[in-house]
Write a protein that holds these residues in place. Structure first.
Motif, PDB file in Angstrom:
ATOM      1  N   ASN A   9      -7.863   1.752   1.897  1.00 29.75           N
ATOM      2  CA  ASN A   9      -8.445   2.970   1.431  1.00 29.75           C
ATOM      3  C   ASN A   9      -8.087   3.446  -0.036  1.00 29.75           C
ATOM      4  OD1 ASN A   9     -10.201   3.133   3.718  1.00 29.75           O
ATOM      5  ND2 ASN A   9      -8.495   4.054   4.709  1.00 29.75           N
ATOM      6  N   ASN A  10      -6.648   3.056  -0.066  1.00 30.87           N
ATOM      7  CA  ASN A  10      -5.967   3.706  -1.360  1.00 30.87           C
ATOM      8  C   ASN A  10      -5.772   2.500  -2.450  1.00 30.87           C
ATOM      9  OD1 ASN A  10      -6.078   6.226  -0.206  1.00 30.87           O
ATOM     10  ND2 ASN A  10      -3.898   5.705   0.892  1.00 30.87           N
ATOM     11  N   GLY A  11      -6.266   1.325  -1.920  1.00 27.65           N
ATOM     12  CA  GLY A  11      -5.970   0.172  -2.874  1.00 27.65           C
ATOM     13  C   GLY A  11      -4.466  -0.258  -2.571  1.00 27.65           C
ATOM     14  N   LYS A  67       3.876   9.363  -9.030  1.00 25.97           N
ATOM     15  CA  LYS A  67       3.349   8.186  -7.943  1.00 25.97           C
ATOM     16  C   LYS A  67       3.883   6.646  -8.618  1.00 25.97           C
ATOM     17  CE  LYS A  67      -0.343  10.786  -6.499  1.00 25.97           C
ATOM     18  NZ  LYS A  67      -1.978  11.184  -6.584  1.00 25.97           N
ATOM     19  N   ILE A  92      -7.619  -2.785  -6.436  1.00 30.32           N
ATOM     20  CA  ILE A  92      -8.092  -1.324  -6.131  1.00 30.32           C
ATOM     21  C   ILE A  92      -9.026  -1.265  -4.810  1.00 30.32           C
ATOM     22  CG2 ILE A  92      -7.745  -0.514  -8.367  1.00 30.32           C
ATOM     23  CD1 ILE A  92     -10.470  -1.003  -8.784  1.00 30.32           C
ATOM     24  N   GLU A 127       0.883  -1.217  -0.025  1.00 30.65           N
ATOM     25  CA  GLU A 127       0.038   0.042  -0.047  1.00 30.65           C
ATOM     26  C   GLU A 127       1.034   1.358  -0.038  1.00 30.65           C
ATOM     27  OE1 GLU A 127      -2.569  -0.263   3.336  1.00 30.65           O
ATOM     28  OE2 GLU A 127      -3.751  -2.071   2.727  1.00 30.65           O
ATOM     29  N   PHE A 128       0.306   2.269  -0.574  1.00 28.86           N
ATOM     30  CA  PHE A 128       1.097   3.648  -0.541  1.00 28.86           C
ATOM     31  C   PHE A 128       0.337   4.623   0.083  1.00 28.86           C
ATOM     32  CE2 PHE A 128       2.383   1.017  -3.927  1.00 28.86           C
ATOM     33  CZ  PHE A 128       3.707   1.050  -4.170  1.00 28.86           C
ATOM     34  N   ARG A 129       0.953   6.052   0.565  1.00 31.06           N
ATOM     35  CA  ARG A 129       0.427   7.014   0.979  1.00 31.06           C
ATOM     36  C   ARG A 129      -0.527   7.669   0.124  1.00 31.06           C
ATOM     37  NH1 ARG A 129       2.557  11.010  -1.432  1.00 31.06           N
ATOM     38  NH2 ARG A 129       4.812  10.621  -2.326  1.00 31.06           N
ATOM     39  N   PHE A 130      -0.717   7.178  -0.997  1.00 27.26           N
ATOM     40  CA  PHE A 130      -1.654   8.052  -2.041  1.00 27.26           C
ATOM     41  C   PHE A 130      -2.510   6.991  -2.715  1.00 27.26           C
ATOM     42  CE2 PHE A 130       2.230   6.972  -4.358  1.00 27.26           C
ATOM     43  CZ  PHE A 130       2.014   5.942  -5.174  1.00 27.26           C
ATOM     44  N   ASP A 131      -3.651   7.587  -3.204  1.00 27.50           N
ATOM     45  CA  ASP A 131      -4.705   6.535  -3.624  1.00 27.50           C
ATOM     46  C   ASP A 131      -4.209   6.075  -5.128  1.00 27.50           C
ATOM     47  OD1 ASP A 131      -7.021   5.236  -4.590  1.00 27.50           O
ATOM     48  OD2 ASP A 131      -8.219   6.938  -4.575  1.00 27.50           O
ATOM     49  N   ILE A 132      -4.104   4.708  -5.291  1.00 30.96           N
ATOM     50  CA  ILE A 132      -3.439   4.256  -6.478  1.00 30.96           C
ATOM     51  C   ILE A 132      -4.699   3.911  -7.515  1.00 30.96           C
ATOM     52  CG2 ILE A 132      -1.691   2.989  -5.434  1.00 30.96           C
ATOM     53  CD1 ILE A 132      -3.402   0.398  -5.549  1.00 30.96           C
ATOM     54  N   ARG A 133      -6.013   4.183  -7.242  1.00 31.59           N
ATOM     55  CA  ARG A 133      -7.123   4.050  -8.021  1.00 31.59           C
ATOM     56  C   ARG A 133      -7.255   4.836  -9.386  1.00 31.59           C
ATOM     57  NH1 ARG A 133     -11.402   3.360  -3.296  1.00 31.59           N
ATOM     58  NH2 ARG A 133     -10.108   4.846  -2.449  1.00 31.59           N
TER      59      ARG A 133
END
Ligand SMILES: CC(=O)SCCNC(=O)CCNC(=O)[C@H](O)C(C)(C)COP(=O)(O)OP(=O)(O)OC[C@H]1O[C@@H](n2cnc3c(N)ncnc32)[C@H](O)[C@@H]1OP(=O)(O)O
Length: 478
Positions: A87-89, A41, A83, A3-9
């Motif tokens: 929360n961020n995928g 990203k 995804i 998982e990452f700090r940003f939304d990967i969707r």
């Protein structure tokens, strides 16, 4: 899962996306600002997965990085994401493929250069999702997109898990040993309509592999099928035996082909025929060496016979002189005997001794007649059967120099100067030795031995005393 700090969707509009050197998902749509954000990203995702893959393979440095992908034009990364995770995928796995030009061994061990070989470069599924079939899904998506088949893929240093993976899903077991780190499976070089490799080699099929040689660039593709290779090898073997003869028959060209001047030594060695080819065989060469030695021996024998003949002639002349002495009592006997002895020495020391002998006879008569002496002196040894030097002797030949007196004095153009020239005893040609102020003897009287053998100049070149008189006139250029 990663998982990452940003939304990967926004990046993963579908579970598997393809990323190339632009570091953007193939499905990406957005403006400039969104592009820069997406690139940043995606770079972070790639670097993170690449590091995890390196850790899983126990590699010191990651094989896959965003920077490497940016710098490469023929590599592609397939990313698998979930995804719905968190929360961020979450990103689950990575598969990096590309094409390379490789030198490979085929099943017969023959080396082939294969361009655009499909390569599996990096493959990773997060540990929490392995053995769930996700790896196969990612791999199948790649094959469909690249239009490759598993048997036509080369694998760069596969791990045991990947070997198991390929064995389980594609029944790839038998490998073709290679000199590099790539693994090929039997069937890689087989002809087949489903060959992914053939599709990558500019559409060439049925065993045709395009090499990058200059011949390929000039004349097109080189066909390396088995039948074709056998024919090429057979033609090569047939041509090989004639190669040596072809090389030896190549005639020199250019300046090496120009006609060579006649070589005097070659004329002697080869009996008047200048060789035009290379070295001859040893037997022929030895015969010619023997021929030269034989000629030299014959020349030596002739030389000895000639010397004996000269000695005999010298003895006869001595006897004749003695007879003359008996008939001419007014001539001093010691002087003549000295002359004869001197001549005998010359006769035994030099091959031109006969010249001295004949000269001495003439000079003996010159003792009584300067005019006759001057005539005979102009042709040095001309009465000898052995040819004397025909060139005019100069200072360069004798090594002597004219010693002039009064040259530095102020002279008028008509000033006459006399030169004294001394010759070396062993040269035996010219000997004019009259120091300045020395009173010359009258030609009517007997001369010293040195002057007796003077042989230079004509009658006009003699002084009143009968000596050689060289006139030099002052010249501004002298
Ligand atoms: C060129 C390269 O990239 S070499 C490096 C390959 N990558 C790695 O080794 C990293 C660690 N391993 C992995 O990431 C994964 O195991 C992969 C990518 C090899 C396979 O992904 P998965 O999702 O597990 O594959 P998938 O589930 O479709 O297939 C399972 C088969 O893979 C092989 N396999 C997968 N995981 C393992 C494992 N831990 N141990 C042994 N074999 C394994 C087995 O054959 C397995 O079949 P099985 O379960 O019946 O024994």
């Amino acid at each position: 899962m990663v998982e990452f700090r940003f939304d990967i969707r926004p990046l993963f509009t579908q579970p598997i996306v393809k990323v190339t050197s632009n570091l953007l998902p193939h499905t990406f749509r957005g403006d400039r600002r969104q592009c820069l954000d997406a690139t940043s990203k995606m770079s972070e995702i790639i670097d993170r997965l690449g590091q995890l893959s390196a850790n899983a393979q126990k590699l010191n440095t990651p094989v896959t990085t965003a920077q490497r992908l940016r710098m490469s034009e023929n590599q592609t990364i397939y990313l698998l994401a979930d995804i719905n995770q968190g929360n961020n995928g979450a990103v689950i796995g990575l598969l990096k493929v590309g094409t390379k030009d490789l030198y490979l061994f085929d099943e017969t061990g023959q080396t082939r250069k294969v361009e655009n070989t499909p390569c599996i470069l990096d493959f990773y599924i997060h540990e929490s999702r392995q053995r769930a079939g996700l790896g196969k899904d990612l791999f199948e998506t790649m094959l469909a997109d690249e239009k490759w088949t598993p048997i036509k893929c080369s694998v760069d240093r596969p791990s045991e898990k990947l070997l198991g993976f390929l064995k389980k899903h594609y029944s790839l077991v038998r490998t073709i040993p290679q000199a590099n780190n790539f693994v090929l499976y039997e069937g890689f070089f087989d002809d087949g309509s489903s060959s992914a490799a053939t599709k990558q080699t500019n559409g060439a099929g049925n065993g045709m592999y395009i090499t990058n040689s200059p011949n390929t660039q000039l004349f097109g593709a080189t066909y390396l099928g088995e039948e074709n290779n056998k024919k090429r090898m057979q033609r090569h073997l047939e041509a090989t035996p004639n190669l040596a003869s072809q090389i030896t028959q190549i005639s020199p060209v250019g300046r090496y082909g120009a006609r060579r001047p006649t070589c005097s030594m070659a004329e002697i060695i080869h009996s008047g025929t200048t060789p035009t080819k290379g070295a001859e065989s040893g037997s022929v060469g030895q015969q010619k060496v023997d021929f030269v030695i034989e000629n030299l021996q014959n020349l030596q024998i002739e030389e000895n016979n000639e010397f004996e003949l000269l000695q005999q002639q010298q003895q006869d002349r001595s006897n004749a002189i003695e007879d003359d002495l008996q008939t001419q009592p007014d001539i001093e006997e010691p002087e003549l005997s000295n002359e004869i002895e001197s001549n005998m020495e010359h006769a035994t020391n030099t091959t031109g001794a006969e010249n001295e002998t004949s000269n001495s006879q003439q000079n003996s008569s010159f003792a009584h007649s300067p005019s006759q002496a001057s005539k005979s002196a102009s042709i040095i040894g001309s009465d000898s059967h052995k040819s004397p030097p025909t060139f005019q002797l100069s200072k360069q030949h004798t090594g002597m120099k004219n010693r002039s007196y009064g040259v530095g004095m102020a002279v008028t153009p008509t000033t006459k100067m006399e030169f004294d020239q001394e010759s070396r005893e062993d040269f035996g040609v010219v000997k004019i030795n009259r120091p300045l102020g020395k009173c010359a003897l009258s030609p009517s009287t007997s001369h010293p031995a040195d002057d007796v053998i003077s042989t230079v100049s004509s009658g006009e070149g003699l002084t009143e005393q009968g000596y050689n008189d060289l006139k030099f006139y002052h010249n501004k250029l002298w």
